[in-house]
Every structure is written in structure tokens, then in C-alpha cells.
Write an enzyme that holds these catalytic residues in place. Structure first.
Site, PDB file in Angstrom:
ATOM      1  N   ASN A  79       1.098   0.634   6.057  1.00 50.41           N
ATOM      2  CA  ASN A  79       1.594  -0.238   4.998  1.00 50.41           C
ATOM      3  C   ASN A  79       2.400  -1.346   5.656  1.00 50.41           C
ATOM      4  O   ASN A  79       3.405  -1.082   6.313  1.00 50.41           O
ATOM      5  CB  ASN A  79       2.478   0.568   4.029  1.00 50.41           C
ATOM      6  CG  ASN A  79       3.117  -0.304   2.974  1.00 50.41           C
ATOM      7  OD1 ASN A  79       2.639  -1.387   2.658  1.00 50.41           O
ATOM      8  ND2 ASN A  79       4.220   0.166   2.416  1.00 50.41           N
ATOM      9  N   GLY A  80       1.963  -2.593   5.505  1.00 56.00           N
ATOM     10  CA  GLY A  80       2.670  -3.715   6.107  1.00 56.00           C
ATOM     11  C   GLY A  80       1.719  -4.760   6.650  1.00 56.00           C
ATOM     12  O   GLY A  80       0.507  -4.678   6.455  1.00 56.00           O
ATOM     13  N   CYS A 130       0.839  -1.184   0.000  1.00 56.85           N
ATOM     14  CA  CYS A 130       0.000   0.000   0.000  1.00 56.85           C
ATOM     15  C   CYS A 130       0.871   1.229   0.000  1.00 56.85           C
ATOM     16  O   CYS A 130       2.089   1.145   0.091  1.00 56.85           O
ATOM     17  CB  CYS A 130      -0.926  -0.001   1.212  1.00 56.85           C
ATOM     18  SG  CYS A 130      -2.324  -1.089   1.019  1.00 56.85           S
ATOM     19  N   TYR A 180      10.184  -5.626  -7.877  1.00 60.19           N
ATOM     20  CA  TYR A 180       8.878  -5.452  -8.510  1.00 60.19           C
ATOM     21  C   TYR A 180       8.077  -4.234  -8.061  1.00 60.19           C
ATOM     22  O   TYR A 180       7.585  -3.471  -8.868  1.00 60.19           O
ATOM     23  CB  TYR A 180       8.033  -6.706  -8.304  1.00 60.19           C
ATOM     24  CG  TYR A 180       6.637  -6.572  -8.862  1.00 60.19           C
ATOM     25  CD1 TYR A 180       6.410  -6.681 -10.231  1.00 60.19           C
ATOM     26  CD2 TYR A 180       5.565  -6.309  -8.037  1.00 60.19           C
ATOM     27  CE1 TYR A 180       5.147  -6.526 -10.757  1.00 60.19           C
ATOM     28  CE2 TYR A 180       4.289  -6.158  -8.556  1.00 60.19           C
ATOM     29  CZ  TYR A 180       4.078  -6.262  -9.919  1.00 60.19           C
ATOM     30  OH  TYR A 180       2.843  -6.097 -10.436  1.00 60.19           O
ATOM     31  N   GLY A 198      -1.422   0.527  -4.982  1.00 58.35           N
ATOM     32  CA  GLY A 198      -2.779   0.200  -4.572  1.00 58.35           C
ATOM     33  C   GLY A 198      -3.805   1.070  -5.254  1.00 58.35           C
ATOM     34  O   GLY A 198      -3.676   2.290  -5.252  1.00 58.35           O
TER      35      GLY A 198
END
Length: 480
Positions: free
Chosen positions: A112-113, A12, A257, A38
Site C-alpha cells: 500500500n503506497g 489499498c 477521508y 479498494g
């Protein structure tokens, strides 16, 4: 950003700004730049020091925020969040930033995580009377802060953070404070920037990646450090380090990526690392062929490096449709490989009669790779060799990437030769883990490689059999 193989990678985006009269507008632009992390939902919470307002919606940033919604988000401070979730967990109740009003005042949070101890913490909090409104582990953090015995907000946040295990990059906001946090291992990136406000004074910006700073013309200052809690008030930023010292274990897949190629994270330029991955891949796995073709867009930088090192020309043998929505109507009559062809189209004039090297960043289940190989053969290629710029993915990730279980990962139970036979390629080769680490040397010990070797830097409290429960409690914060 299209998936390398299947829709399993997640993460995210978080963003925050303090000290600018157009805080919400700049947050909107920052989130726009971070949509590769996201696109399911997006939200902004803004404050003028007294009034705090939230606007959250489902869909792309530009579809959610128009002039009317942004006009409601007045103030000099804001945080924002883009979400990408697992299937079945889409819904406005899980969209962030979360906003609560508790005994110490207003608090907003974007995460985020993944917390690997989220299920246990949630059970303990529910036994003490906490009531949850979402299915994300991000809400666990808010309950821990609200229940802390510390008197002020800063100490309450620091106290709550020390109960968390796993990956958490956070932006938080009170009525007058902007706070950014990276977990002690620094799994996910968070950067600090500076931009002049309308009075020529510095306004401070936090973002998941530097590409968000670039769009708003903010100056990159530095990365927020693993284990750092950065607090910004009217006097500028200051830092505390509430965690015991830990070895950094930054996610190597951000380089492979997730991150945008024009971003600078973990002390390096993403494009430069990816190009070097291609160079190393060519050194380890040369092949006699006519051309190199990338799987767009994730294979572009790698293919550039592979072609340069191998001396082969690079051609755009696959063209991506950049206007594919999240859903489409599939025709009732059978069109071969329709789901892939709606996103990628092979260039027959370049491929016919040629021996090609297809370069991509990873293979997860193998289903999409199989369809791509078939498409290239249908376009007339006489030899198809596949080269992958990461080692085989053999283990799930529990730190913010929604990898499948062991059984679903094709490399967890198949040899490279068996995968080659399944994909129907003439040859298949992966970058070695040692080769991958050469591309980020001399900091190889600073990266998490658990998806390749099953060595988890933070022990997880569940196994594959418990993943469905975990996914119901997980954060919004995964993707790309």
C-alpha cells in the site's frame, strides 16, 4: 465508501496473520472489512510451513472467494490485499499479493503506497536483466529483494527497503515468516493485533486499519511504527529498524477521508477526529441557515460536529443508494445529473423552502459538487451553503493518493470565490490548514499536508508532465 467528489482518491488494504489454523478464512474477513480501501481486485496467499498457495481475482472480496477457493488456502499463515487502481491499469497481472520463488525461497508481498523513485529503479533493474510482468511499482520491491547480496531473507528485505523512496506499507510472507513494514515517514497506517487460536495460543494479525481486527474479534495491540520492520515467527513478533531515523509524515487524508470512521489509526479514533473537524469548521465558518446536511457517507461525522457546534439541526437531506455497482447502463434520453442521482437522492420534503448547509470532506475537480448543489436546488432549497472539512486541494499527491495534475485540481488555479461561483452556491468555505492541525494537535508536525501546501516530505523524481508514465509504473495501492 463513496467518493467525496470524483473518483480520484486511492489507497489499498493489506492484511496478514500468523499462527492460526483458519488463517485464510480470517484473512478473507479482514479483507472484507477493508474494502473501502479498494474493490477492484483481491488476493490471499497462505502457507502451512511447506506448501504455499495463492488465490487472486478481480472484483469484490465476496465475489472472488467462495468455500471452494478458501478450502485451497490451508495453513496457519496468510497475507491478503485489496486493490484499487487508476483507470486503464485494471488487470489480473497487477492484482496482489505477488508471489515469487527465488534463490532464498518463496516470498509473497502486498503493498500500500507509492514509490516516487519507481521509474528509475525499474530502468536500472531492467538494464541488469530483470523482467517485469506487471505495471506496478510493487514488483520493483521483489526484484530488489531477489537481487540483494545479503544471505538470508530478513537481511535481503532490509537491504532492498533502503533503496525505496516514498510511501510503502507492506505485508510479506515466506514459508514460515510473516513480515510487516512501514516506511520511515509512516505515510500509510498498519496496526498489530492478537487473537487466540484453536489451542488458546496467540496468533498475530497485521492490518491496514483496526476495523479489520474488530470483525475477527482480535485485540488491538499497537500500531506498527514508522520505520519498523516487524517479523513474526513461531516465537512471536520481534522488530528491527532498518532505516535512518526520520520525521513521521502520516497522511492527514486518512483522517479526512480514507479510513473507516470506526478505525483507530495514527494514535486517534477516526470518527473523533472527523467530528472535531466539523466543530472547528463551524467555529471558523458559521452561517445563518435552517439545517445541516451531510454528503453521505464521508460527510456524516463532520456534519455531526458542525451541527453540534452551530446549534443547527442535522438532517439526512441526501440519501445514498448503498447498492450501486461499479458500472451501470445510462439511459439514452437525458436525465439531469444521472451519474450522481444514481448514488444520491435529495429529500424534497426536508429541503423545499429551506436554507441548507451542505457539509463534505473535500472538493477535487468540482464536477460532482456542482451536480450535488444543482440537485439540492432542484429539490426546492432556497439557499445552499457549502462547507468543506479540509483546506483547498492545490497540489497532487505522490504517496498513494491518485490526485489529478495541478491543471485538473479546481483549487490550484481558482480562488475560493471563483470556485463558489462555479459551484453556484450562496457561500463556500473551507477549513483552514491551521484549523485542521488543531484537530490532531499536539502532533501536527507528524502529518503530510502536501496536497494542501505543495510541500513534499520526500522529493519526487517526476513532474506533472511525467504522471502518465508514472501511473503506468505505480502500485496497486491507492484509493478508497
Amino acid at each position: 465508501m463513496p467518493m467525496a467528489d470524483e473518483s480520484v482518491h486511492e489507497s489499498c488494504a493489506v492484511f496478514g496473520i500468523h499462527g492460526h489454523d483458519e488463517a485464510a478464512n480470517l484473512t478473507y474477513l479482514g479483507l472484507y472489512a477493508l474494502q473501502h480501501r479498494g474493490q477492484e481486485s483481491s488476493g490471499i496467499v497462505a502457507s502451512d510451513g511447506e506448501r504455499v498457495h495463492s488465490e487472486i481475482g478481480m472484483g469484490h472480496v465476496a465475489d472472488i472467494f467462495d468455500e471452494e477457493r478458501l478450502s485451497k488456502l490451508g495453513g496457519h499463515m496468510a497475507i491478503g490485499h485489496n486493490r484499487y487502481s487508476t483507470a486503464g491499469q485494471s488487470g489480473i497481472t497487477n492484482a496482489q499479493p505477488f508471489l515469487i520463488d527465488h534463490s532464498r525461497g518463496i516470498l509473497a508481498l502486498g503493498h500500500n503506497g507509492n514509490l516516487v523513485n519507481a521509474a528509475r529503479l525499474r530502468r536500472e533493474l531492467e538494464e541488469k536483466g530483470s523482467i517485469f510482468r506487471s505495471t506496478t511499482d510493487s514488483e520493483v520491491i521483489l526484484h530488489l529483494i531477489a537481487r540483494s547480496s545479503e544471505e538470508d531473507t530478513e537481511h535481503a528485505i532490509a537491504d532492498a527497503l533502503n533503496h525505496l523512496e516514498g510511501a510503502f506499507t507492506l505485508t510479506m510472507m515466506t514459508r514460515d515468516l510473516l513480515i510487516g513494514v512501514r516506511d520511515p515517514h509512516g505515510f500509510r497506517p498498519l496496526v498489530l493485533g492478537k487473537i487466540a487460536n484453536n489451542r488458546g495460543e496467540p496468533a498475530w494479525v497485521m492490518a491496514s486499519e483496526t476495523c479489520a481486527l474488530d470483525l475477527i474479534e482480535a485485540e488491538f495491540e499497537r500500531e506498527i511504527l514508522p520505520g519498523e520492520m516487524l517479523i513474526v515467527d513461531e516465537n512471536g513478533p520481534r522488530s528491527i529498524f532498518p532505516f535512518p531515523p526520520s520525521q513521521p509524515k502520516q497522511c492527514i487524508f486518512e483522517f479526512i477521508y480514507f479510513a473507516r470512521p470506526d478505525s483507530h489509526i495514527f494514535g486517534d479514533d477516526v470518527y473523533s477526529v472527523r467530528r472535531e473537524l466539523g466543530v472547528q469548521l463551524a467555529r471558523e465558518n458559521p452561517v445563518d441557515a435552517d439545517m445541516v446536511i451531510p454528503v453521505p457517507d464521508s460527510g456524516l461525522a463532520v456534519a455531526t460536529g458542525y451541527a453540534a457546534e452551530s446549534g443547527l439541526p442535522m438532517e439526512m437531506g441526501l440519501v445514498r443508494n448503498h447498492y450501486v455497482g461499479r458500472t451501470f447502463i445510462e439511459p439514452q434520453n437525458a436525465i439531469r445529473n444521472f451519474g450522481v442521482k444514481v448514488k444520491l437522492n435529495p429529500m424534497r420534503s426536508f429541503l423545499e423552502g429551506k436554507r441548507v448547509v451542505v457539509v463534505d470532506d473535500s472538493i477535487v475537480r468540482g464536477t460532482t459538487s456542482l451536480k450535488i448543489v444543482d440537485m439540492i436546488r432542484q429539490a426546492g432549497a432556497i439557499k445552499v451553503h457549502m462547507r468543506i472539512s479540509s483546506p483547498p486541494i492545490t497540489s497532487p499527491c505522490y504517496y498513494g493518493i491518485d490526485m489529478p495534475t495541478h491543471d485538473e485540481l479546481i483549487a490550484s488555479s481558482n480562488s475560493i470565490e471563483e470556485i463558489r461561483a462555479h459551484l453556484l452556491t450562496d457561500s463556500l468555505a473551507y477549513l483552514s490548514l491551521e484549523g485542521l492541525m488543531k484537530c490532531v494537535a499536539p502532533r501536527e508536525g507528524d502529518f503530510c499536508t502536501s496536497c494542501f501546501n505543495g510541500i513534499y516530505p520526500v522529493p519526487v523524481e517526476f513532474k506533472d508532465a511525467q504522471l502518465p508514465l508514472f501511473r503506468e509504473l505505480r502500485t496497486s495501492e491507492h484509493r478508497a
